[in-house]
Scaffold this motif. Structure first.
Motif, mmCIF file in Angstrom:
data_model
loop_
_atom_site.group_PDB
_atom_site.id
_atom_site.type_symbol
_atom_site.label_atom_id
_atom_site.label_comp_id
_atom_site.label_asym_id
_atom_site.label_seq_id
_atom_site.Cartn_x
_atom_site.Cartn_y
_atom_site.Cartn_z
ATOM 1 N N ASP A 41 37.723 60.287 21.462
ATOM 2 C CA ASP A 41 36.389 60.038 22.021
ATOM 3 C C ASP A 41 36.385 60.561 23.453
ATOM 4 O OD1 ASP A 41 38.368 57.863 22.072
ATOM 5 O OD2 ASP A 41 36.996 56.857 23.439
ATOM 6 N N LYS A 93 49.390 53.040 19.956
ATOM 7 C CA LYS A 93 50.090 52.583 18.746
ATOM 8 C C LYS A 93 49.639 51.179 18.336
ATOM 9 C CE LYS A 93 54.344 52.941 19.671
ATOM 10 N NZ LYS A 93 55.067 51.659 19.704
ATOM 11 N N THR A 94 49.715 50.251 19.302
ATOM 12 C CA THR A 94 49.354 48.864 18.999
ATOM 13 C C THR A 94 47.880 48.768 18.587
ATOM 14 O OG1 THR A 94 50.917 48.269 20.722
ATOM 15 C CG2 THR A 94 49.517 46.514 19.891
ATOM 16 N N THR A 95 47.043 49.483 19.298
ATOM 17 C CA THR A 95 45.613 49.475 18.983
ATOM 18 C C THR A 95 45.371 50.015 17.574
ATOM 19 O OG1 THR A 95 45.187 49.908 21.322
ATOM 20 C CG2 THR A 95 43.347 50.242 19.815
ATOM 21 N N GLY A 141 51.822 53.820 25.181
ATOM 22 C CA GLY A 141 50.552 54.197 25.790
ATOM 23 C C GLY A 141 49.689 55.107 24.939
ATOM 24 N N GLU A 198 38.225 52.057 21.728
ATOM 25 C CA GLU A 198 39.193 50.968 21.868
ATOM 26 C C GLU A 198 38.923 49.801 20.923
ATOM 27 O OE1 GLU A 198 38.753 51.104 26.528
ATOM 28 O OE2 GLU A 198 40.758 50.426 25.981
ATOM 29 N N GLN A 238 50.360 42.093 22.978
ATOM 30 C CA GLN A 238 49.178 42.813 22.502
ATOM 31 C C GLN A 238 49.053 42.757 20.990
ATOM 32 O OE1 GLN A 238 49.293 46.841 24.026
ATOM 33 N NE2 GLN A 238 49.068 46.042 26.091
HETATM 34 P P1 GDP Z 1 50.737 51.640 22.809
HETATM 35 O O1 GDP Z 1 51.525 51.464 24.079
HETATM 36 O O2 GDP Z 1 51.020 52.944 22.170
HETATM 37 O O3 GDP Z 1 50.862 50.507 21.873
HETATM 38 O O4 GDP Z 1 49.224 51.766 23.280
HETATM 39 P P2 GDP Z 1 48.034 50.706 23.221
HETATM 40 O O5 GDP Z 1 47.639 50.459 21.845
HETATM 41 O O6 GDP Z 1 48.382 49.555 24.069
HETATM 42 O O7 GDP Z 1 46.873 51.579 23.907
HETATM 43 C C1 GDP Z 1 46.933 52.048 25.236
HETATM 44 C C2 GDP Z 1 45.515 52.119 25.796
HETATM 45 O O8 GDP Z 1 44.762 53.099 25.081
HETATM 46 C C3 GDP Z 1 44.751 50.826 25.648
HETATM 47 O O9 GDP Z 1 43.986 50.627 26.808
HETATM 48 C C4 GDP Z 1 43.844 51.073 24.444
HETATM 49 O O10 GDP Z 1 42.664 50.319 24.479
HETATM 50 C C5 GDP Z 1 43.563 52.553 24.588
HETATM 51 N N1 GDP Z 1 43.232 53.199 23.306
HETATM 52 C C6 GDP Z 1 43.902 53.172 22.135
HETATM 53 N N2 GDP Z 1 43.306 53.943 21.196
HETATM 54 C C7 GDP Z 1 42.194 54.477 21.771
HETATM 55 C C8 GDP Z 1 41.153 55.374 21.329
HETATM 56 O O11 GDP Z 1 41.112 55.874 20.196
HETATM 57 N N3 GDP Z 1 40.197 55.696 22.253
HETATM 58 C C9 GDP Z 1 40.215 55.190 23.531
HETATM 59 N N4 GDP Z 1 39.244 55.570 24.362
HETATM 60 N N5 GDP Z 1 41.182 54.375 23.974
HETATM 61 C C10 GDP Z 1 42.153 54.002 23.119
#
Ligand code: GDP
Length: 305
Positions: free
Chosen positions: A260, A117-119, A114, A286, A150
């Motif tokens: 942000d 990471k993936t993003t 959450g 995002e 994802q």
């Molecule tokens: P992971 O579980 O760590 O892989 O997390 P994800 O990459 O799935 O991201 C979790 C949520 O955070 C998603 O809805 C993304 O779009 C959001 N997210 C990721 N990076 C950012 C960011 O820099 N800013 C914002 N506002 N949202 C982000």
């Protein structure tokens, strides 16, 4: 222009609060410093780092006999800049050759679910491919079906290959295949996503250790970098996660996301001070373009806008 936009979005409001706090006061005295201390703590700088900053300013004030409140802003900027780790590595996504990076460069990305990471991996892949680099991604976060999906989605969006074995498969075997594939296709960069279940610390340590050992069977010097992703909007939780992760694995760089629209950007100062690990990237949205190379001076400026 996009850099300004991103940093603009990572305002902490420290400057606004400071301006209010010094209204009608001409000299930096104990009262002003108490107010400043509160401002820094409420901006998530962290207690230890805040105390450190206040002590340093106190010492300057004592030495200079008289310090005008009009100087406080500049002094604070200088002290904050002094605590932020220098990131000499620059942005690997656009200075690959100048930095003489090994090819393939293996980047292992860690962090709890959450945090983004993936993003962040998707954004990095985008930046690398935009700069003409060949990227292979490894979906080794196999504990969450959504994580694999994802990453595959990001792979399609950005146009890079994603190695996956589906969910509940052995993450180290995915990492092995991704590195092998990367070597075969002449990739410049291989980015490995990993699972981050912090509640089982020993498991996490074993798991990350195993992923490393197994990829080293293909490429003995891999991973070249372990990047920890932290969610800046969670404030002190991000600090706790950094403590936990640095206990279970070496961490070479940080990416701090979701800066942000948060007033918690101050967390970057505390984390940089406590862990002495360079912040390489900040996430400011995002979208694909919302990853900024961390620039110390620009960041300090943005904090006090
Ligand atoms: P992971 O579980 O760590 O892989 O997390 P994800 O990459 O799935 O991201 C979790 C949520 O955070 C998603 O809805 C993304 O779009 C959001 N997210 C990721 N990076 C950012 C960011 O820099 N800013 C914002 N506002 N949202 C982000």
């Amino acid at each position: 222009e996009s850099l300004d936009k991103g940093l603009e979005k990572s305002k902490t409001g420290i400057f606004d609060k400071l301006t209010k706090a010094i209204v009608g006061k001409s000299e930096v005295d104990e009262e002003v410093l108490d107010e400043l201390e509160e401002i820094l703590i409420s901006s998530d700088v962290g207690v230890d780092t805040t105390v450190k900053i206040i002590r340093r300013i106190e010492a300057r004030v004592a030495r200079d006999k008289y310090t005008s409140t009009s100087e406080l802003d500049r002094i604070l900027r200088e002290e904050v800049a002094a605590l932020l780790q220098e990131n000499n590595s620059q942005d690997v996504t656009n200075s690959f050759e100048t930095q003489n990076l090994p090819k393939p460069y293996v980047l292992m990305v860690v962090g709890v679910n959450g945090v983004g990471k993936t993003t962040t991996i998707g954004k990095l892949a985008h930046n690398f491919s935009k700069n003409g680099k060949k990227v292979v991604l490894g979906a080794a976060d196999t504990f969450r079906a959504a994580a694999v999906d994802q990453l595959k989605l990001w792979g399609q969006r950005v146009g890079v290959e994603v190695i996956d074995h589906g969910m509940n498969t052995d993450p180290s075997s995915v990492a092995y295949d991704a590195v092998k594939k990367g070597v075969e296709v002449g990739a410049d960069v291989i980015i490995i996503d990993t699972a981050g279940r912090l509640h089982t610390k020993v498991n996490l340590m074993n798991e990350l250790g195993k992923i490393k050992r197994v990829m080293q069977k293909v490429l003995p010097e891999a991973p070249h970098e372990v990047m920890l992703v932290l969610d800046g909007s969670t404030g002190q939780n991000a600090v706790i996660q950094a403590r936990e992760f640095t206990r279970v694995t070496d961490v070479n760089s940080l990416a701090i996301t979701k800066l942000d629209g948060t007033a918690k950007g101050g967390v970057v100062i505390g984390i940089s001070d406590e862990f002495k690990i360079p912040v390489k990237y900040i996430g400011v949205g995002e979208k694909m373009e919302d990853l900024q190379v961390f620039n110390k001076m620009a960041f300090v400026e943005s904090l006090f806008q």
